[in-house]
Design a protein around this motif. Structure first.
Motif, PDB file in Angstrom:
ATOM      1  N   LYS A 136       0.841  -1.207   0.000  1.00 28.76           N
ATOM      2  CA  LYS A 136       0.000   0.000   0.000  1.00 28.76           C
ATOM      3  C   LYS A 136       0.871   1.249   0.000  1.00 28.76           C
ATOM      4  N   GLU A 137       1.967   1.201   0.755  1.00 31.11           N
ATOM      5  CA  GLU A 137       2.837   2.375   0.848  1.00 31.11           C
ATOM      6  C   GLU A 137       3.419   2.735  -0.511  1.00 31.11           C
ATOM      7  N   ARG A 138       3.938   1.724  -1.220  1.00 32.12           N
ATOM      8  CA  ARG A 138       4.524   1.999  -2.534  1.00 32.12           C
ATOM      9  C   ARG A 138       3.456   2.476  -3.517  1.00 32.12           C
ATOM     10  N   THR A 139       2.289   1.848  -3.468  1.00 33.97           N
ATOM     11  CA  THR A 139       1.212   2.222  -4.387  1.00 33.97           C
ATOM     12  C   THR A 139       0.862   3.693  -4.252  1.00 33.97           C
ATOM     13  N   ILE A 140       0.670   4.160  -3.043  1.00 32.05           N
ATOM     14  CA  ILE A 140       0.254   5.552  -2.840  1.00 32.05           C
ATOM     15  C   ILE A 140       1.403   6.520  -3.138  1.00 32.05           C
ATOM     16  N   GLU A 141       2.628   6.128  -2.835  1.00 31.25           N
ATOM     17  CA  GLU A 141       3.765   6.970  -3.218  1.00 31.25           C
ATOM     18  C   GLU A 141       3.774   7.195  -4.726  1.00 31.25           C
ATOM     19  N   GLN A 142       3.516   6.131  -5.492  1.00 36.16           N
ATOM     20  CA  GLN A 142       3.513   6.234  -6.957  1.00 36.16           C
ATOM     21  C   GLN A 142       2.368   7.122  -7.447  1.00 36.16           C
ATOM     22  N   LEU A 143       1.197   6.958  -6.861  1.00 35.41           N
ATOM     23  CA  LEU A 143       0.049   7.751  -7.302  1.00 35.41           C
ATOM     24  C   LEU A 143       0.195   9.220  -6.914  1.00 35.41           C
ATOM     25  N   LEU A 144       0.712   9.492  -5.720  1.00 34.13           N
ATOM     26  CA  LEU A 144       0.924  10.884  -5.325  1.00 34.13           C
ATOM     27  C   LEU A 144       1.995  11.545  -6.181  1.00 34.13           C
ATOM     28  N   SER A 145       2.963  10.752  -6.638  1.00 31.32           N
ATOM     29  CA  SER A 145       3.982  11.293  -7.539  1.00 31.32           C
ATOM     30  C   SER A 145       3.354  11.778  -8.844  1.00 31.32           C
ATOM     31  N   ILE A 146       2.377  11.034  -9.328  1.00 32.25           N
ATOM     32  CA  ILE A 146       1.664  11.463 -10.537  1.00 32.25           C
ATOM     33  C   ILE A 146       0.874  12.739 -10.259  1.00 32.25           C
ATOM     34  N   ILE A 147       0.145  12.743  -9.141  1.00 34.81           N
ATOM     35  CA  ILE A 147      -0.681  13.901  -8.806  1.00 34.81           C
ATOM     36  C   ILE A 147       0.179  15.150  -8.644  1.00 34.81           C
TER      37      ILE A 147
END
Length: 379
Positions: free
Chosen positions: A312-323
């Motif tokens: 979950k941590e990696r997933t959200i880091e990746q999505l916030l990087s896009i945002i």
């Protein structure tokens, strides 16, 4: 000669008038009102120009690893606390992790983290981990009830956020359903499709997030219209899935989930077009998180390669990087976790590589024209 100088005055005055007219049009977004893709490029050019010319309260900082990042500071050197994020579907899984990472460390304010967060879920009283976070961050986290299957619940939450927060910079629609204890499960054949499962999937995965966007749209547009010096574009980010792509569907199955997420894609794209047409600087995007190690994907992880099953941590880091990198030119785009654009649900003419910023040709032409006009006045 004196006569030459006298003749030159009307020319200079004309240049000044032209530049001022252009600047006014750049600032308020009235240059182009034709095909939507041109509007997108226009907004992109205006956003870049205004960002360059107006002062932003930003300061470059160097991390402990030697890398540089942008820290958003106020006039006294502290974190900017007026950024407001709302996470819809925050009781567990990816929604809860979004809340954790957006709260971040109160001593650090990198990007959108470090501001205020509003977390919503159906039953806050039963969300133990979310309640613990609210106790840890009492001044920065508000927890509200919101059930995407109940329109009145959505309206009540929107009214409360407008009253208590007064602004909204990031809306994250995270709630989704793939299976339930009551019997909903991805269909492996057409013979297993049931109307009640289709309707429930549409209600949670497509209709609910769209109604949330609808009810929060006035607050989003108000924030976008009043945040002239803000370093953050106002963004609506809806979690979708690659299996929603019609063009990418080669395996079949999962009728309710595929169709409902595909509907979400179309509804998000249509909302993006409306925001652009009405000149509201609100950017709507879709995000495919990949396969995250959550309860939603747990029954289907058996055949997922180890390197493609994300925490979950990696997933959200990746999505916030896009945002963090989103700008108005991305309006209506569907991004995968690796920043690749998923085609088939609103084709986009580019694919973004790590660290790249989009630069549409027409946007650069417009930007050059504006800058040239201003340089002519400053000579």
């Amino acid at each position: 000669s004196k006569s030459d100088k006298v003749e030159e005055i009307p020319v200079r005055q004309s240049r000044i008038r032209m530049a001022l007219r252009l600047w006014t049009k750049v600032w308020y977004g009235h240059l182009i009102d034709v095909a939507n893709w041109r509007v997108s490029c226009q907004v992109k050019a205006e956003w870049k120009l205004c960002t360059m010319l107006r002062p932003l309260s930003t300061e470059t900082s160097t991390g402990s690893d030697g890398g540089s990042g942008i820290s958003y500071l106020n006039d006294t050197g502290g974190c900017v606390d007026d950024h407001v994020s709302l996470v819809q579907g925050a009781s567990r899984g990816l929604g809860l992790e979004f809340v954790r990472q957006l709260l971040g460390n109160s001593k650090e304010c990198t990007g959108r983290t470090g501001g205020r967060v509003i977390a919503t879920c159906r039953n806050p009283a039963s969300a133990a981990e979310l309640t613990a976070l609210a106790q840890r961050f009492p001044d920065r986290l508000i927890v509200l009830p919101l059930d995407v299957t109940q329109p009145q619940s959505i309206k009540a939450a929107a009214a409360e956020v407008a009253r208590t927060a007064g602004s909204l910079h990031l809306l994250l629609n995270v709630t989704g359903v793939l299976h339930t204890p009551e019997g909903l499960f991805p269909e492996t054949s057409l013979s297993k499709v049931e109307p009640e499962n289709l309707l429930y999937s549409y209600q949670v995965n497509a209709i609910g997030p769209t109604l949330v966007t609808k009810e929060f749209a006035p607050l989003l547009t108000k924030t976008a219209g009043s945040s002239g010096n803000s370093p953050w574009p106002v963004v609506v980010a809806n979690l979708s899935a690659r299996v929603s792509s019609v063009g990418d569907n080669r395996l079949g199955g999962w009728f309710s989930y595929r169709a409902s997420k595909c509907a979400l894609n179309q509804l998000t794209k249509t909302a993006a077009i409306e925001f652009a047409r009405r000149r509201h600087p609100v950017t709507c995007i879709l995000l495919h998180p990949g396969t995250a190690n959550t309860g939603l994907s747990e029954p289907f992880q058996k055949n997922v390669p180890a390197d493609k099953l994300f925490t979950k941590e990696r997933t959200i880091e990746q999505l916030l990087s896009i945002i963090e990198e989103v700008n108005p030119a991305d309006n209506g785009t569907f991004f995968a976790w690796d920043k690749q654009v998923i085609l088939g649900s609103g084709d986009h003419p580019r694919r973004r590589a790590d660290g790249d910023q989009p630069s549409p040709q027409h946007g650069n032409v417009l930007l050059s024209q504006y800058a040239g006009a201003l340089r002519g006045v400053l000579k």
